[in-house]
Motif scaffolding. Structure first.
Motif, short mmCIF file in Angstrom:
data_model
loop_
_atom_site.label_atom_id
_atom_site.label_comp_id
_atom_site.label_asym_id
_atom_site.label_seq_id
_atom_site.Cartn_x
_atom_site.Cartn_y
_atom_site.Cartn_z
N UNK A 237 70.89 -67.04 19.12
CA UNK A 237 70.32 -66.45 20.33
C UNK A 237 69.02 -65.85 19.84
N UNK A 238 67.81 -66.27 20.20
CA UNK A 238 66.60 -66.13 19.75
C UNK A 238 66.27 -64.57 20.00
N UNK A 239 66.60 -64.19 21.15
CA UNK A 239 65.93 -62.81 21.76
C UNK A 239 66.57 -61.83 21.15
N UNK A 240 67.43 -61.79 20.34
CA UNK A 240 68.14 -60.81 19.55
C UNK A 240 67.84 -60.69 18.00
N UNK A 241 66.92 -61.50 17.71
CA UNK A 241 66.66 -61.30 16.14
C UNK A 241 65.16 -61.02 16.02
N UNK A 242 64.70 -60.19 14.95
CA UNK A 242 63.44 -60.02 14.57
C UNK A 242 62.72 -61.21 13.78
N UNK A 243 61.44 -61.37 14.21
CA UNK A 243 60.61 -62.45 13.24
C UNK A 243 59.58 -62.04 12.64
N UNK A 244 59.09 -62.51 11.66
CA UNK A 244 58.03 -62.50 10.71
C UNK A 244 57.36 -63.52 10.29
N UNK B 80 53.36 -62.68 18.67
CA UNK B 80 53.87 -62.50 20.06
C UNK B 80 55.04 -63.30 19.89
N UNK B 81 55.74 -63.13 20.97
CA UNK B 81 56.95 -64.21 21.22
C UNK B 81 57.26 -64.36 22.68
N UNK B 82 57.85 -65.60 22.79
CA UNK B 82 58.45 -65.96 24.00
C UNK B 82 59.77 -66.31 23.85
N UNK B 83 60.72 -65.43 24.43
CA UNK B 83 62.10 -65.77 24.17
C UNK B 83 62.53 -66.67 25.11
N UNK B 84 62.08 -66.88 25.91
CA UNK B 84 62.53 -67.93 27.07
C UNK B 84 62.29 -69.49 26.03
N UNK B 85 61.01 -69.57 25.36
CA UNK B 85 60.98 -70.68 24.47
C UNK B 85 61.55 -70.86 23.12
N UNK B 86 62.12 -69.66 22.89
CA UNK B 86 62.39 -69.72 21.15
C UNK B 86 61.54 -69.89 20.42
N UNK B 87 60.16 -69.13 20.73
CA UNK B 87 58.94 -69.34 19.75
C UNK B 87 58.30 -68.19 19.66
N UNK B 88 58.00 -68.08 18.34
CA UNK B 88 57.05 -66.94 17.88
C UNK B 88 55.59 -67.39 17.55
N UNK B 89 54.75 -66.65 17.90
CA UNK B 89 53.30 -67.21 17.81
C UNK B 89 52.39 -66.19 16.73
N UNK B 90 51.72 -66.71 16.05
CA UNK B 90 50.65 -65.99 15.22
C UNK B 90 49.30 -66.64 15.77
N UNK B 91 48.58 -65.67 16.62
CA UNK B 91 47.15 -65.89 16.80
C UNK B 91 46.11 -65.24 15.74
N UNK B 92 45.42 -66.22 15.14
CA UNK B 92 44.58 -65.76 13.82
C UNK B 92 43.42 -65.98 14.24
N UNK B 93 42.53 -64.94 14.43
CA UNK B 93 41.21 -64.92 14.85
C UNK B 93 40.13 -64.44 13.54
#
Length: 125
Positions: A27-34, A70-83
């Motif tokens: 369950x992706x929505x229950x875990x922290x991501x880094x 950011x994260x999208x728990x519906x898509x089980x994905x975390x994002x890193x926007x780098x500018x």
């Protein structure tokens, strides 16, 4: 948990990239991501982390104001926007998952239980 990072590439100074990390197996929505990064000859370095709900985000001083997690728990994905990328951002970037993400230890690699393979980010000057 299986993690698959993608989105790396070659970009010029000042450019942008968005990395993605897709998770499966729990369950992706229950875990922290880094996100961590490692440059050749350097130690692994903490970049950023996000708690399970997305309400709490943590950044290394070196990327604060330029990177956004950011994260999208519906898509089980975390994002890193780098500018505003700099040459010193060049590294292999890895995503990691923590079953329990403690706010005082987000920068500690040993706090993370699962790791994905890296994706190369190269910033050319």
């Amino acid at each position: 948990v299986q993690l698959q990072a993608s989105g790396g590439g070659l970009v010029q100074v000042g450019g942008s990239l968005r990395l993605s990390c897709a998770a499966s197996g729990r369950t992706f929505s229950s875990i922290g991501m880094g996100w961590f990064r490692q440059a050749p000859g350097e130690e692994r370095e903490f970049v950023t982390a996000i708690n399970w709900s997305g309400d709490s985000k943590y950044y290394a001083d070196s990327v604060k104001g330029r990177f956004t997690i950011s994260r999208d728990n519906a898509k089980n994905t975390v994002y890193l926007q780098m500018d505003s990328l700099k040459p010193e951002d060049t590294a292999v970037y890895c995503c990691a998952a923590a079953l329990v993400l403690r706010s005082t230890r987000v920068a500690v690699p040993e706090e993370y239980d699962y790791w994905g393979q890296g994706t190369q980010v190269t910033v050319s000057s």
